[in-house]
Design a protein around this motif. Structure first.
Motif, PDB file in Angstrom:
ATOM      1  N   GLY A 198      10.145 -26.680  -9.298  1.00 60.51           N
ATOM      2  CA  GLY A 198       9.096 -25.698  -8.891  1.00 60.51           C
ATOM      3  C   GLY A 198       8.192 -25.411 -10.024  1.00 60.51           C
ATOM      4  O   GLY A 198       7.068 -24.604  -9.835  1.00 60.51           O
ATOM      5  N   PHE A 199       8.272 -25.625 -11.235  1.00 66.00           N
ATOM      6  CA  PHE A 199       7.536 -25.202 -12.279  1.00 66.00           C
ATOM      7  C   PHE A 199       6.250 -26.047 -12.131  1.00 66.00           C
ATOM      8  O   PHE A 199       5.299 -25.443 -12.787  1.00 66.00           O
ATOM      9  CB  PHE A 199       8.152 -25.307 -13.655  1.00 66.00           C
ATOM     10  N   LEU A 200       6.287 -27.291 -11.998  1.00 65.05           N
ATOM     11  CA  LEU A 200       5.141 -28.205 -12.258  1.00 65.05           C
ATOM     12  C   LEU A 200       4.197 -27.964 -11.019  1.00 65.05           C
ATOM     13  O   LEU A 200       3.049 -28.643 -10.993  1.00 65.05           O
ATOM     14  CB  LEU A 200       5.501 -29.229 -12.687  1.00 65.05           C
ATOM     15  N   ASP A 201       4.783 -27.728  -9.664  1.00 66.31           N
ATOM     16  CA  ASP A 201       3.754 -27.815  -8.607  1.00 66.31           C
ATOM     17  C   ASP A 201       3.752 -26.350  -7.866  1.00 66.31           C
ATOM     18  O   ASP A 201       3.256 -26.517  -6.777  1.00 66.31           O
ATOM     19  CB  ASP A 201       4.518 -28.833  -7.669  1.00 66.31           C
ATOM     20  N   SER A 202       4.062 -25.165  -8.571  1.00 66.00           N
ATOM     21  CA  SER A 202       3.838 -24.020  -8.062  1.00 66.00           C
ATOM     22  C   SER A 202       2.531 -23.347  -8.682  1.00 66.00           C
ATOM     23  O   SER A 202       2.530 -23.324  -9.800  1.00 66.00           O
ATOM     24  CB  SER A 202       4.913 -23.331  -8.036  1.00 66.00           C
ATOM     25  N   PRO A 203       1.758 -22.467  -7.860  1.00 64.53           N
ATOM     26  CA  PRO A 203       0.918 -21.728  -8.414  1.00 64.53           C
ATOM     27  C   PRO A 203       1.597 -20.390  -9.334  1.00 64.53           C
ATOM     28  O   PRO A 203       2.751 -20.158  -9.020  1.00 64.53           O
ATOM     29  CB  PRO A 203       0.174 -20.948  -7.566  1.00 64.53           C
ATOM     30  N   ASP A 204       0.959 -20.213 -10.474  1.00 68.03           N
ATOM     31  CA  ASP A 204       1.375 -19.065 -11.254  1.00 68.03           C
ATOM     32  C   ASP A 204       2.906 -19.122 -11.904  1.00 68.03           C
ATOM     33  O   ASP A 204       3.597 -18.289 -11.986  1.00 68.03           O
ATOM     34  CB  ASP A 204       1.539 -17.693 -10.409  1.00 68.03           C
ATOM     35  N   ALA A 205       3.095 -20.468 -11.990  1.00 67.20           N
ATOM     36  CA  ALA A 205       4.302 -20.769 -12.896  1.00 67.20           C
ATOM     37  C   ALA A 205       4.077 -21.690 -14.007  1.00 67.20           C
ATOM     38  O   ALA A 205       3.124 -22.836 -13.672  1.00 67.20           O
ATOM     39  CB  ALA A 205       5.388 -21.296 -11.673  1.00 67.20           C
ATOM     40  N   GLU A 206       4.514 -21.575 -15.175  1.00 67.13           N
ATOM     41  CA  GLU A 206       4.260 -22.659 -16.462  1.00 67.13           C
ATOM     42  C   GLU A 206       5.584 -23.078 -17.035  1.00 67.13           C
ATOM     43  O   GLU A 206       6.433 -22.479 -17.116  1.00 67.13           O
ATOM     44  CB  GLU A 206       3.290 -21.918 -17.281  1.00 67.13           C
ATOM     45  N   TYR A 207       5.709 -24.551 -17.035  1.00 68.70           N
ATOM     46  CA  TYR A 207       6.594 -25.055 -17.651  1.00 68.70           C
ATOM     47  C   TYR A 207       5.974 -25.376 -19.090  1.00 68.70           C
ATOM     48  O   TYR A 207       4.944 -26.036 -19.549  1.00 68.70           O
ATOM     49  CB  TYR A 207       6.926 -26.396 -16.918  1.00 68.70           C
ATOM     50  N   ILE A 208       6.530 -24.550 -20.306  1.00 70.94           N
ATOM     51  CA  ILE A 208       6.175 -24.790 -21.461  1.00 70.94           C
ATOM     52  C   ILE A 208       6.838 -25.749 -22.329  1.00 70.94           C
ATOM     53  O   ILE A 208       6.506 -26.766 -22.952  1.00 70.94           O
ATOM     54  CB  ILE A 208       5.975 -23.339 -22.138  1.00 70.94           C
ATOM     55  N   SER A 209       8.246 -25.609 -22.099  1.00 72.21           N
ATOM     56  CA  SER A 209       9.061 -26.607 -23.024  1.00 72.21           C
ATOM     57  C   SER A 209      10.346 -26.748 -22.572  1.00 72.21           C
ATOM     58  O   SER A 209      10.981 -25.699 -21.993  1.00 72.21           O
ATOM     59  CB  SER A 209       9.194 -26.040 -24.496  1.00 72.21           C
ATOM     60  N   SER A 210      11.109 -27.790 -22.672  1.00 70.68           N
ATOM     61  CA  SER A 210      12.587 -28.040 -22.355  1.00 70.68           C
ATOM     62  C   SER A 210      13.327 -27.919 -23.798  1.00 70.68           C
ATOM     63  O   SER A 210      12.525 -26.912 -24.626  1.00 70.68           O
ATOM     64  CB  SER A 210      12.704 -29.510 -21.907  1.00 70.68           C
ATOM     65  N   GLY A 211      14.540 -27.969 -23.981  1.00 73.39           N
ATOM     66  CA  GLY A 211      15.075 -27.918 -25.040  1.00 73.39           C
ATOM     67  C   GLY A 211      16.418 -28.621 -24.884  1.00 73.39           C
ATOM     68  O   GLY A 211      16.891 -29.045 -24.033  1.00 73.39           O
ATOM     69  N   VAL A 212      17.256 -28.575 -25.803  1.00 75.48           N
ATOM     70  CA  VAL A 212      18.784 -29.261 -25.744  1.00 75.48           C
ATOM     71  C   VAL A 212      19.452 -28.452 -24.813  1.00 75.48           C
ATOM     72  O   VAL A 212      19.640 -27.149 -25.049  1.00 75.48           O
ATOM     73  CB  VAL A 212      19.338 -29.436 -27.046  1.00 75.48           C
ATOM     74  N   ASN A 213      20.054 -28.997 -23.702  1.00 74.01           N
ATOM     75  CA  ASN A 213      20.823 -28.107 -22.670  1.00 74.01           C
ATOM     76  C   ASN A 213      21.632 -29.055 -21.902  1.00 74.01           C
ATOM     77  O   ASN A 213      21.789 -30.242 -21.905  1.00 74.01           O
ATOM     78  CB  ASN A 213      19.884 -27.245 -21.685  1.00 74.01           C
ATOM     79  N   THR A 214      22.639 -28.350 -20.976  1.00 74.62           N
ATOM     80  CA  THR A 214      23.631 -29.288 -20.226  1.00 74.62           C
ATOM     81  C   THR A 214      23.078 -29.479 -18.871  1.00 74.62           C
ATOM     82  O   THR A 214      23.764 -30.114 -18.061  1.00 74.62           O
ATOM     83  CB  THR A 214      24.984 -28.357 -20.378  1.00 74.62           C
ATOM     84  N   LYS A 215      21.961 -28.908 -18.506  1.00 72.48           N
ATOM     85  CA  LYS A 215      21.355 -29.105 -17.081  1.00 72.48           C
ATOM     86  C   LYS A 215      20.725 -30.509 -17.067  1.00 72.48           C
ATOM     87  O   LYS A 215      21.181 -31.353 -16.590  1.00 72.48           O
ATOM     88  CB  LYS A 215      20.334 -28.055 -16.649  1.00 72.48           C
ATOM     89  N   ASP A 216      19.445 -30.689 -17.330  1.00 73.41           N
ATOM     90  CA  ASP A 216      18.743 -31.928 -17.342  1.00 73.41           C
ATOM     91  C   ASP A 216      17.532 -31.789 -18.084  1.00 73.41           C
ATOM     92  O   ASP A 216      17.194 -30.733 -18.984  1.00 73.41           O
ATOM     93  CB  ASP A 216      18.236 -32.251 -16.123  1.00 73.41           C
ATOM     94  N   VAL A 217      16.918 -32.931 -18.732  1.00 76.92           N
ATOM     95  CA  VAL A 217      15.807 -33.198 -19.542  1.00 76.92           C
ATOM     96  C   VAL A 217      14.587 -32.136 -19.045  1.00 76.92           C
ATOM     97  O   VAL A 217      13.729 -31.684 -19.755  1.00 76.92           O
ATOM     98  CB  VAL A 217      15.207 -34.518 -19.754  1.00 76.92           C
ATOM     99  N   GLY A 218      14.580 -32.016 -17.554  1.00 78.44           N
ATOM    100  CA  GLY A 218      13.484 -31.320 -17.189  1.00 78.44           C
ATOM    101  C   GLY A 218      13.710 -29.841 -16.919  1.00 78.44           C
ATOM    102  O   GLY A 218      12.739 -29.030 -16.257  1.00 78.44           O
ATOM    103  N   ALA A 219      14.808 -29.229 -17.462  1.00 78.55           N
ATOM    104  CA  ALA A 219      14.970 -27.888 -17.405  1.00 78.55           C
ATOM    105  C   ALA A 219      14.093 -27.125 -18.381  1.00 78.55           C
ATOM    106  O   ALA A 219      13.730 -27.587 -19.475  1.00 78.55           O
ATOM    107  CB  ALA A 219      16.490 -27.630 -17.951  1.00 78.55           C
ATOM    108  N   VAL A 220      13.911 -25.941 -17.904  1.00 81.81           N
ATOM    109  CA  VAL A 220      12.945 -25.021 -18.610  1.00 81.81           C
ATOM    110  C   VAL A 220      13.397 -24.252 -19.513  1.00 81.81           C
ATOM    111  O   VAL A 220      14.338 -23.184 -19.393  1.00 81.81           O
ATOM    112  CB  VAL A 220      11.806 -24.339 -17.479  1.00 81.81           C
TER     113      VAL A 220
END
Length: 173
Positions: free
Chosen positions: A25-47
Motif C-alpha cells: 500500500g505504500f507504493l500504490d496509495s496516494p499520500d503515502a511514501e516509502y522512504i527506506s527499508s532496513g534490516v528487519n524480520t518481515k521482508d525486504v519491502g518492509a517500510v
C-alpha cells in the motif's frame, strides 16, 4: 546501506525491537511514501522510514543518544519535512494485523511449490541449530554469573524449543 544506531537490539543495551510496517500500500496509495527499508524480520519491502498522511514512520528502536550522526541528521530532516503534512489524515487504517492484503496472498500463492517448500524446511532447520546454540551460550553465560541483557533474559525465559518442521501438507495449509 547506512547504519542508523550505534548498536542494534541484538548487540547490547537491551534495546527493544524496532517496528517496521509491511510495504503493502505504500507504493500504490496516494499520500503515502516509502522512504527506506532496513534490516528487519518481515521482508525486504518492509517500510522502516515512511509517511502516511501526517504519520511519520521511524522503525528504529534506539533513542537519539544511540543514533549515528548521519541518522540524527536524517531524523531531524524528516521532522522538518513532515511539517508540511500537518492536519492530513491517513487514507486507511488496518485495525486487525491478521487481515491479509492482496500482495501478501499473491506472495503466498507464488510460494506453493516444492522448491519454496524445501527452502522453508532448510530455513527452519538452520534456525533451530542457531537458536539451540544461542540458548546454550546464554545459559552458560548466566551460569558463570555474567550479567544478561533484558533481551537475553527473555530468550532464556522462553525456554527455546525447536521450531516444528512442516511436512508438505502442513506447508500447503
Amino acid at each position: 546501506m547506512w547504519r542508523v544506531q550505534k548498536e542494534g537490539y541484538l548487540e547490547a543495551k537491551g534495546y527493544r525491537v524496532g517496528m517496521v510496517s509491511r510495504g503493502d500500500g505504500f507504493l500504490d496509495s496516494p499520500d503515502a511514501e516509502y522512504i527506506s527499508s532496513g534490516v528487519n524480520t518481515k521482508d525486504v519491502g518492509a517500510v522502516a522510514i515512511g509517511r502516511h498522511g501526517n504519520f511519520f514512520l521511524w522503525g528504529f528502536s534506539g533513542s537519539p543518544d544511540y543514533m549515528t550522526e548521519e541518522a540524527k541528521q536524517v531524523f531531524a530532516n524528516a521532522v522538518v519535512y513532515m511539517k508540511q503534512f500537518k492536519g492530513q489524515k491517513p487514507i486507511a487504517r488496518k485495525y486487525n494485523d491478521r487481515i491479509a492484503t492482496k500482495d501478501y496472498i499473491d506472495n503466498v500463492i507464488g510460494m506453493l511449490n516444492k522448491e519454496s517448500f524445501e527452502h522453508t524446511v532448510q530455513y527452519y532447520k538452520d534456525l533451530n541449530v542457531q537458536s539451540a546454540k544461542m540458548f546454550k551460550e546464554l545459559k552458560e553465560k548466566k551460569a558463570k554469573g555474567k550479567q544478561l541483557t533484558e533481551m537475553e533474559e527473555a530468550i532464556i525465559k522462553a525456554q527455546s524449543r525447536p521450531m516444528p518442521i512442516p511436512d508438505w501438507e502442513q506447508y500447503v495449509q
